[in-house]
Design an enzyme around this catalytic site. Structure first.
Site, PDB file in Angstrom:
ATOM      1  N   THR A 151     -20.964   4.096 -10.327  1.00  0.00           N
ATOM      2  CA  THR A 151     -21.797   3.453  -9.317  1.00  0.00           C
ATOM      3  C   THR A 151     -23.211   4.026  -9.313  1.00  0.00           C
ATOM      4  O   THR A 151     -23.408   5.234  -9.426  1.00  0.00           O
ATOM      5  CB  THR A 151     -21.166   3.628  -7.923  1.00  0.00           C
ATOM      6  OG1 THR A 151     -19.894   2.991  -7.915  1.00  0.00           O
ATOM      7  CG2 THR A 151     -22.037   3.030  -6.841  1.00  0.00           C
ATOM      8  N   GLY A 410      -7.073   8.420  25.349  1.00  0.00           N
ATOM      9  CA  GLY A 410      -8.188   9.343  25.149  1.00  0.00           C
ATOM     10  C   GLY A 410      -7.875  10.452  24.168  1.00  0.00           C
ATOM     11  O   GLY A 410      -8.732  10.851  23.373  1.00  0.00           O
ATOM     12  N   GLU A 433     -14.664   1.803  -4.740  1.00  0.00           N
ATOM     13  CA  GLU A 433     -13.905   1.172  -5.829  1.00  0.00           C
ATOM     14  C   GLU A 433     -13.847  -0.350  -5.688  1.00  0.00           C
ATOM     15  O   GLU A 433     -12.857  -0.976  -6.051  1.00  0.00           O
ATOM     16  CB  GLU A 433     -12.484   1.745  -5.907  1.00  0.00           C
ATOM     17  CG  GLU A 433     -12.421   3.169  -6.400  1.00  0.00           C
ATOM     18  CD  GLU A 433     -13.163   3.353  -7.720  1.00  0.00           C
ATOM     19  OE1 GLU A 433     -12.870   2.620  -8.675  1.00  0.00           O
ATOM     20  OE2 GLU A 433     -14.030   4.240  -7.782  1.00  0.00           O
TER      21      GLU A 433
END
Length: 659
Positions: A151, A410, A433
């Site tokens: 990439t 919470g 990917e």
């Protein structure tokens, strides 16, 4: 002896009561989930060995450490592990190393994360015999650390636009690696920032000005003794991310950096000394690393989801809140139907995705073996399938994990629950990917070709044979009927998208634009096709289980999975009168019935994932159920509880003292 093997004296009583309700042997289901009794036994052996080695543990929870401290922690543990792992495990065995790494390192990464997932498999599958002899053992032993650099800053999914070049110099028999623009900078590879000594670099191969496309190169970027960066290399860390911050994702650029000719991986493609290029047997044989990575991603997603289900279901059995009828005892929140609707479909997805992962793993291994013998027949099918599974599983797993987090109220928002970590690790896979929409569109191109064959009456591949299969109108087999509904939806969506596209073509619109104009419909078709594959695999795996009690539990979960997914696509069921509203309502009631049946065994089912507390890293999901006292202890460890904190002494105290 109780069927649930995790019962111990002194545990939270509600959790113990849940475990005594088990109708099946938790060890038997654990063996199914982990791929057999031998695999389960090995996992437990490795866990016991890790327990003996205190130097592999952390003194503080990761959430109480800075990023730099955490990088130091995982690097320390990695060094200690590599020095001792040979005493109790086979470092060349993927299962052994996966189990140990999950236990010791957790899921947020470490310097060898991409090394194990992509760097080593690429050498194994794309280096020739001599290159394998040069590099593989050093990589397996951690003597070199690598990553996979594909990439770029400007391009990720569009591989054809990658800019990095590797130009062959015949005079010196070297490749000149160069980053021609800022956007050509390699960006995101894990471990690149500070850890890696080498990369498998994906670059355009250029010989005599001709571009032969993308090829992998074995490139040293740091001296492995001094860790100094090589001359001609620019490399560093890209900073913090939404999650997985124990991985130092980085950037990488080259200034006419030279490497030997034989540093191009040459199992499939070759360049001679004279610069003669030999093409691979199939143009996409280089996809093996990507296919392997996606098959592993699906497995990891199933496991992340299993961890989230273990946490949320155990906590839901411990937590009492509110009354169903005013004036009665507070109830376990697991008794609320709304709570079950939030998390039980995710529990069913664990098993569905785990089965899909095992199937695609086996298919990938077979495909890689066939490619090594020059046979690429199954590559297109597997590539399309892996695209769909990657997109659907990562999306639904992260979705279910976030529902588990919200179901814990919470406390689920606290890092003490580990659910935020599970979510950020899972959701990241929706984009790395291959971004999910692009993955669905790649599968759509495969489905488009299949639809064309279906319209012509040609022979269909098994994965898409349903496109020419008639609906099953009458059957007493519940699974067969539900799978027929999945087939109907997938067939309807695929053929609808195809016919809409063809209609535009008839009006003079080019195929590419006609496809783009109906890309939303195509992504819906791709999802339905993928869900059909998952559903079929889940049903098949359940039918193969021999233990009757385990079979009954998994049958209920399969019914829950199928009915829940069908209701998610219910508009397709009533389209064109395929089913009536009454039929759909019956499927909806199947969800509630399956949830009611699952309730009794829910805690024992997640216990069967066989995930120890050390690996789970969750106060809410503790095996003993002692949540509240340990939440208090966890909070005491926060560094902000120290005295004389700089922000108080320097700013708050002077401010308040003057008011």
């Amino acid at each position: 002896m109780p069927l649930n093997k995790l019962i111990q004296d002194g545990d939270n009583q509600d959790l113990t009561d849940e475990r005594f309700k088990a109708t099946f042997d938790t060890d038997a289901l654990a063996a199914v989930f982990h791929g057999g009794e031998d695999a389960l036994k090995r996992i437990r052996e490795l866990r016991d060995e890790v327990t003996k080695r205190w130097h592999l543990f952390d003194a503080l929870p990761g959430a109480h450490r800075t990023r730099a401290e955490r990088m130091e922690d995982v690097s320390r543990k990695l060094k200690n592990l590599m020095e001792s792992v040979g005493e109790f495990a086979d470092f060349t065995n993927n299962l052994d190393m996966l189990v140990i790494i999950r236990d010791v390192m957790g899921i947020e990464g470490f310097p060898l994360a991409l090394h194990n997932l992509m760097f080593v498999p690429t050498i194994q599958n794309q280096a020739d015999d001599e290159q394998t002899e040069w590099w593989l053992m050093d990589a397996l032993q951690g003597k070199i650390i690598g990553t996979y650099a594909q990439t770029e800053l400007g391009h990720g999914t569009n591989l054809g636009a990658i800019e990095t070049t590797a130009t062959y110099d015949k005079l010196t028999e070297e490749f000149i690696i160069h980053t021609p623009t800022t956007t050509a900078t390699k960006w995101w590879p894990g471990g690149l920032g500070t850890s890696c000594t080498h990369v498998v670099l994906v670059a355009n191969l250029i010989i005599d000005t001709k571009n032969y496309g993308l090829h992998p190169f074995f490139v040293p970027i740091r001296d492995r003794n001094s860790y100094s960066v090589m001359s001609g290399v620019r490399v560093g860390d890209i900073g913090t991310k939404m999650g997985v911050n124990c991985v130092d994702n980085g950037f990488l650029a080259f200034d006419n950096y030279r490497i030997p000719r034989r540093n191009m991986l040459m199992k499939h493609s070759k360049v001679s000394k004279e610069g003669l290029y030999t093409a691979p047997s199939h143009p996409k044989v280089g996809y093996t690393t990507m296919l392997y990575m996606r098959s592993e991603m699906i497995y990891h997603q199933a496991y992340y989801l299993a961890m989230a289900m273990a946490i949320s279901i155990r906590y839901s059995a411990v937590r009492r809140q509110g009354e169903i009828k005013p004036g009665t005892q507070e109830v376990q929140i697991l008794d609320y139907q709304t709570q079950q609707y939030r998390i039980f479909p995710g529990l069913a997805r664990c098993f569905a995705f785990n089965t899909a992962a095992a199937t695609v793993r086996q298919m990938t291994e077979n495909c890689i073996k066939q490619l090594s013998h020059g046979n690429s027949d199954v590559l297109a099918d597997l590539h399309a399938l892996s695209c769909g599974l990657k997109a659907v599983v990562t999306h639904q797993a992260s979705q279910s994990i976030d529902q588990a987090r919200q179901a814990c109220g919470g406390h689920g928002y606290s890092d003490a629950s580990y659910l935020p970590t599970l979510y950020t690790c899972s959701v990241g896979a929706c984009t790395y990917e291959g971004e999910n929409m692009v993955m669905l569109l790649q599968l759509s191109k495969y489905l488009m070709k299949a639809a064309a064959k279906a319209e012509k009456g040609e022979e269909m591949a098994p994965l898409v044979a349903y496109l020419v299969k008639p609906d099953i109108t009458e059957t007493n087999d519940k699974f067969a009927k539900m799978l027929s509904h999945f087939e109907h939806i997938a067939r309807h969506r695929v053929m609808h998208a195809y016919r809409q596209m063809i209609e535009e073509e008839k009006q003079g619109i080019e195929r590419d634009y006609a496809f783009a104009n109906h890309s939303v419909d195509w992504t819906k078709a791709a999802r339905a096709h993928t869900k059909l594959f998952i559903a079929r695999g889940f049903v098949k795996s359940v039918q193969e289980v021999s233990d009757e009690a385990v079979h009954d539990v998994l049958t209920t979960l399969a019914e829950l999975y199928l009915s829940y997914e069908l209701i998610e696509m219910s508009a397709d069921l009533t389209a064109n009168g395929y089913l009536s509203e009454s039929d759909v309502q019956q499927i909806r009631h199947q969800i509630y019935d399956s949830m009611r049946k699952t309730r009794r065994n829910a805690v024992s089912i997640v216990d069967s994932f066989d995930i120890c507390d050390r690996e789970l890293r969750s106060v809410l999901g503790r095996r003993d159920g002692h949540v509240y006292e340990n939440l208090y202890k966890w909070a005491q460890m926060s560094p902000l509880n120290e005295r004389n904190l700089p922000h108080v002494e320097k700013y708050l105290k002077p401010m308040t003292s003057k008011l």
